[in-house]
Design a protein around this motif. Structure first.
Motif, PDB file in Angstrom:
ATOM      1  N   ARG A  42       7.382  32.252-105.961  1.00  0.00           N
ATOM      2  CA  ARG A  42       7.769  32.560-104.573  1.00  0.00           C
ATOM      3  C   ARG A  42       6.704  33.390-103.863  1.00  0.00           C
ATOM      4  O   ARG A  42       6.403  33.169-102.684  1.00  0.00           O
ATOM      5  N   GLN A  43       6.161  34.357-104.584  1.00  0.00           N
ATOM      6  CA  GLN A  43       5.112  35.196-104.004  1.00  0.00           C
ATOM      7  C   GLN A  43       3.870  34.361-103.694  1.00  0.00           C
ATOM      8  O   GLN A  43       3.238  34.538-102.649  1.00  0.00           O
ATOM      9  N   ALA A  44       3.528  33.442-104.584  1.00  0.00           N
ATOM     10  CA  ALA A  44       2.367  32.575-104.361  1.00  0.00           C
ATOM     11  C   ALA A  44       2.578  31.711-103.120  1.00  0.00           C
ATOM     12  O   ALA A  44       1.659  31.539-102.307  1.00  0.00           O
ATOM     13  N   VAL A  45       3.776  31.169-102.963  1.00  0.00           N
ATOM     14  CA  VAL A  45       4.073  30.341-101.795  1.00  0.00           C
ATOM     15  C   VAL A  45       3.962  31.187-100.525  1.00  0.00           C
ATOM     16  O   VAL A  45       3.368  30.751 -99.520  1.00  0.00           O
ATOM     17  N   ARG A  46       4.499  32.401-100.548  1.00  0.00           N
ATOM     18  CA  ARG A  46       4.397  33.290 -99.385  1.00  0.00           C
ATOM     19  C   ARG A  46       2.945  33.563 -99.020  1.00  0.00           C
ATOM     20  O   ARG A  46       2.555  33.490 -97.850  1.00  0.00           O
ATOM     21  N   ARG A  47       2.152  33.892-100.037  1.00  0.00           N
ATOM     22  CA  ARG A  47       0.736  34.203 -99.781  1.00  0.00           C
ATOM     23  C   ARG A  47      -0.009  32.973 -99.283  1.00  0.00           C
ATOM     24  O   ARG A  47      -0.885  33.079 -98.425  1.00  0.00           O
ATOM     25  N   MET A  48       0.342  31.809 -99.805  1.00  0.00           N
ATOM     26  CA  MET A  48      -0.303  30.573 -99.370  1.00  0.00           C
ATOM     27  C   MET A  48       0.047  30.291 -97.906  1.00  0.00           C
ATOM     28  O   MET A  48      -0.822  29.953 -97.104  1.00  0.00           O
ATOM     29  N   GLY A  51      -1.833  32.373 -95.543  1.00  0.00           N
ATOM     30  CA  GLY A  51      -3.272  32.143 -95.542  1.00  0.00           C
ATOM     31  C   GLY A  51      -4.051  33.185 -96.318  1.00  0.00           C
ATOM     32  O   GLY A  51      -5.250  33.354 -96.093  1.00  0.00           O
ATOM     33  N   ASP A  52      -3.381  33.891 -97.236  1.00  0.00           N
ATOM     34  CA  ASP A  52      -4.041  34.946 -98.011  1.00  0.00           C
ATOM     35  C   ASP A  52      -4.824  34.416 -99.209  1.00  0.00           C
ATOM     36  O   ASP A  52      -5.531  35.180 -99.864  1.00  0.00           O
TER      37      ASP A  52
END
Length: 100
Positions: A42-48, A51-52
């Motif tokens: 979930r954190q990876a999806v948020r960061r993706m 645009g991080d």
């Protein structure tokens, strides 16, 4: 004749099956790993979405998460567990893992 302490100790002893204990411990550990895996995903999806992450980071993260999911599936098979077995019921709080 049993002393009071010996009688009390024998009442507190729990008869356990080694195989059942191994399966239950495996279930608990795999549940925790699955919880962390879902949180990282979930954190990876948020960061993706924000645009991080660079394209390379997205690729590495995606492959890593896929491999972890495959490993979880293999471990569940090894211990005779299904993904539903890892979703502990917390009573009034609901289940530990979100039901997708």
């Amino acid at each position: 004749m049993e002393t009071g302490r010996t009688a009390r100790t024998s009442r507190l002893r729990i008869e356990t099956d080694a195989e059942a204990m191994e399966r239950d411990l495996s279930r608990l550990v795999l549940t925790l790993v699955e919880l962390v895996r879902q949180l990282v995903e979930r954190q990876a999806v948020r960061r993706m979405e924000q645009g991080d992450l660079s394209e390379d980071q997205i690729e590495v993260l995606g492959l890593t998460l896929m491999r972890l999911e495959e490993a979880m599936t293999e471990l569940c098979d090894r211990f005779g567990l299904t993904p539903a077995d890892l979703n502990l019921d917390l009573g009034p709080l609901g289940t530990l893992l979100p039901e997708d």
